[in-house]
Design a protein around this motif. Sequence first.
Motif, mmCIF file in Angstrom:
data_model
loop_
_atom_site.group_PDB
_atom_site.id
_atom_site.type_symbol
_atom_site.label_atom_id
_atom_site.label_comp_id
_atom_site.label_asym_id
_atom_site.label_seq_id
_atom_site.Cartn_x
_atom_site.Cartn_y
_atom_site.Cartn_z
ATOM 1 N N ARG A 1 0.798 -1.216 0.000
ATOM 2 C CA ARG A 1 0.000 0.000 0.000
ATOM 3 C C ARG A 1 0.838 1.275 0.000
ATOM 4 N N ASP A 2 1.904 1.332 0.785
ATOM 5 C CA ASP A 2 2.664 2.573 0.929
ATOM 6 C C ASP A 2 4.110 2.436 0.485
ATOM 7 N N ASP A 3 4.420 1.382 -0.257
ATOM 8 C CA ASP A 3 5.808 1.114 -0.593
ATOM 9 C C ASP A 3 6.100 1.319 -2.067
ATOM 10 N N GLY A 4 5.258 2.087 -2.775
ATOM 11 C CA GLY A 4 5.496 2.344 -4.177
ATOM 12 C C GLY A 4 5.270 1.126 -5.042
ATOM 13 N N CYS A 5 5.775 1.186 -6.268
ATOM 14 C CA CYS A 5 5.545 0.137 -7.257
ATOM 15 C C CYS A 5 6.875 -0.317 -7.843
ATOM 16 N N VAL A 6 6.889 -1.527 -8.361
ATOM 17 C CA VAL A 6 8.019 -2.006 -9.143
ATOM 18 C C VAL A 6 7.499 -2.401 -10.517
ATOM 19 N N VAL A 7 8.410 -2.539 -11.476
ATOM 20 C CA VAL A 7 8.060 -3.055 -12.794
ATOM 21 C C VAL A 7 8.472 -4.516 -12.840
ATOM 22 N N LYS A 8 7.544 -5.367 -13.244
ATOM 23 C CA LYS A 8 7.842 -6.786 -13.371
ATOM 24 C C LYS A 8 7.853 -7.184 -14.842
ATOM 25 N N ARG A 9 8.562 -8.294 -15.098
ATOM 26 C CA ARG A 9 8.650 -8.809 -16.466
ATOM 27 C C ARG A 9 8.374 -10.311 -16.470
ATOM 28 N N ARG A 10 7.740 -10.756 -17.530
ATOM 29 C CA ARG A 10 7.466 -12.184 -17.745
ATOM 30 C C ARG A 10 8.167 -12.577 -19.035
ATOM 31 N N ASP A 11 9.160 -13.441 -18.950
ATOM 32 C CA ASP A 11 9.907 -13.810 -20.146
ATOM 33 C C ASP A 11 9.158 -14.854 -20.965
ATOM 34 N N ALA A 12 9.767 -15.263 -22.073
ATOM 35 C CA ALA A 12 9.096 -16.174 -22.997
ATOM 36 C C ALA A 12 8.809 -17.528 -22.370
ATOM 37 N N ARG A 13 9.530 -17.884 -21.304
ATOM 38 C CA ARG A 13 9.309 -19.160 -20.618
ATOM 39 C C ARG A 13 8.329 -19.031 -19.459
ATOM 40 N N GLY A 14 7.753 -17.827 -19.284
ATOM 41 C CA GLY A 14 6.775 -17.619 -18.229
ATOM 42 C C GLY A 14 7.366 -17.280 -16.878
ATOM 43 N N ARG A 15 8.672 -17.065 -16.798
ATOM 44 C CA ARG A 15 9.308 -16.731 -15.529
ATOM 45 C C ARG A 15 9.102 -15.247 -15.220
ATOM 46 N N VAL A 16 8.690 -14.948 -13.982
ATOM 47 C CA VAL A 16 8.400 -13.580 -13.563
ATOM 48 C C VAL A 16 9.522 -13.076 -12.665
ATOM 49 N N SER A 17 9.983 -11.853 -12.928
ATOM 50 C CA SER A 17 11.039 -11.248 -12.117
ATOM 51 C C SER A 17 10.804 -9.754 -12.029
ATOM 52 N N VAL A 18 11.541 -9.086 -11.139
ATOM 53 C CA VAL A 18 11.484 -7.629 -11.020
ATOM 54 C C VAL A 18 12.485 -7.025 -11.987
ATOM 55 N N ALA A 19 12.036 -6.076 -12.813
ATOM 56 C CA ALA A 19 12.893 -5.439 -13.807
ATOM 57 C C ALA A 19 13.405 -4.095 -13.283
ATOM 58 N N ALA A 20 14.044 -3.342 -14.152
ATOM 59 C CA ALA A 20 14.515 -1.980 -13.866
ATOM 60 C C ALA A 20 15.396 -1.917 -12.634
ATOM 61 N N GLY A 21 16.225 -2.928 -12.454
ATOM 62 C CA GLY A 21 17.163 -2.903 -11.348
ATOM 63 C C GLY A 21 16.524 -2.895 -9.978
ATOM 64 N N GLY A 22 15.259 -3.305 -9.900
ATOM 65 C CA GLY A 22 14.572 -3.321 -8.616
ATOM 66 C C GLY A 22 14.104 -1.954 -8.153
ATOM 67 N N ALA A 23 14.181 -0.940 -9.020
ATOM 68 C CA ALA A 23 13.803 0.423 -8.634
ATOM 69 C C ALA A 23 12.334 0.492 -8.249
ATOM 70 N N ARG A 24 12.042 1.361 -7.277
ATOM 71 C CA ARG A 24 10.654 1.582 -6.872
ATOM 72 C C ARG A 24 10.181 2.905 -7.438
ATOM 73 N N PHE A 25 8.937 2.894 -7.897
ATOM 74 C CA PHE A 25 8.344 4.064 -8.518
ATOM 75 C C PHE A 25 7.199 4.547 -7.640
ATOM 76 N N GLY A 26 6.661 5.731 -8.001
ATOM 77 C CA GLY A 26 5.560 6.281 -7.228
ATOM 78 C C GLY A 26 4.315 5.427 -7.325
ATOM 79 N N ARG A 27 3.406 5.634 -6.405
ATOM 80 C CA ARG A 27 2.141 4.918 -6.414
ATOM 81 C C ARG A 27 1.025 5.930 -6.614
ATOM 82 N N PRO A 28 0.118 5.765 -7.572
ATOM 83 C CA PRO A 28 0.126 4.666 -8.525
ATOM 84 C C PRO A 28 1.077 4.922 -9.690
ATOM 85 N N LEU A 29 1.599 3.871 -10.255
ATOM 86 C CA LEU A 29 2.400 3.920 -11.474
ATOM 87 C C LEU A 29 1.436 3.754 -12.632
#
Length: 246
Positions: free
Chosen positions: A97-125
Amino acid sequence: DVFYTDLVHVWRIDARGRKSIAVRDVHTHELMLDSAGALYGEDAEFLGGDRFRWRVWRRAPDGRVSDVIPWRDGSRDAWGFVRGGDGALYWASCVARDDGCVVKRRDARGRVSVAAGGARFGRPLNFLAAAPDGAVLVADGPRVLRFVGDGRPTPVPGAVVRDTGRFVLMGLQAMPDGRVLVAGFAERAVIEIAPGGARRVLARSDAPWHPTGVLAAPDGLWILEYDDGARARVRHVSRGGASRTF
């Protein structure tokens, strides 16, 4: 064809300017077309309290709609509608709720990870967009950032506004020549940002309408607009400046 959502249905405007419902009764905030012409979107449903559910659907070019991901409980956190140059799908994940947002990525094999070096963005993004050079753009409050893969995000020069409200910069489009088009919700303007940071207003929205999405096409600009009552409309501005509202 041009597709857009009014948060109730997904609408289609065909090459003759005829408007019809393409996908009925879906609450989607994002859409994506693949190279074969299939359209993808979500269906998000509020169940009361802090309970939600979601699914991802696909509309084939012949109009048939099927589920890519059937209904799941919670908020969407396993699929995105922005395809980066690496073929992965990207989306904003704003769970805390109060910790901002991250960008996630799903690769071609369906694996989900945090992108953009783990940077946190404002909420809402609000919005992400893919750039032709493989980067991903992020509308983070009053600024636009870009990153490639897991690289740290860097500011796009000139893509800053003074307003700091919830919805400031929304829909983005990165052009092949390095320009970035931004739907400036707060400014009621579609803004073009040149590679060096110079800004130019391409179109303005009259009150009570605000631009939320922009698409530059060979025949001019397509602008998605919402008013303060959450009504949606699409406006086409030709290269000669003629405006038509759908």
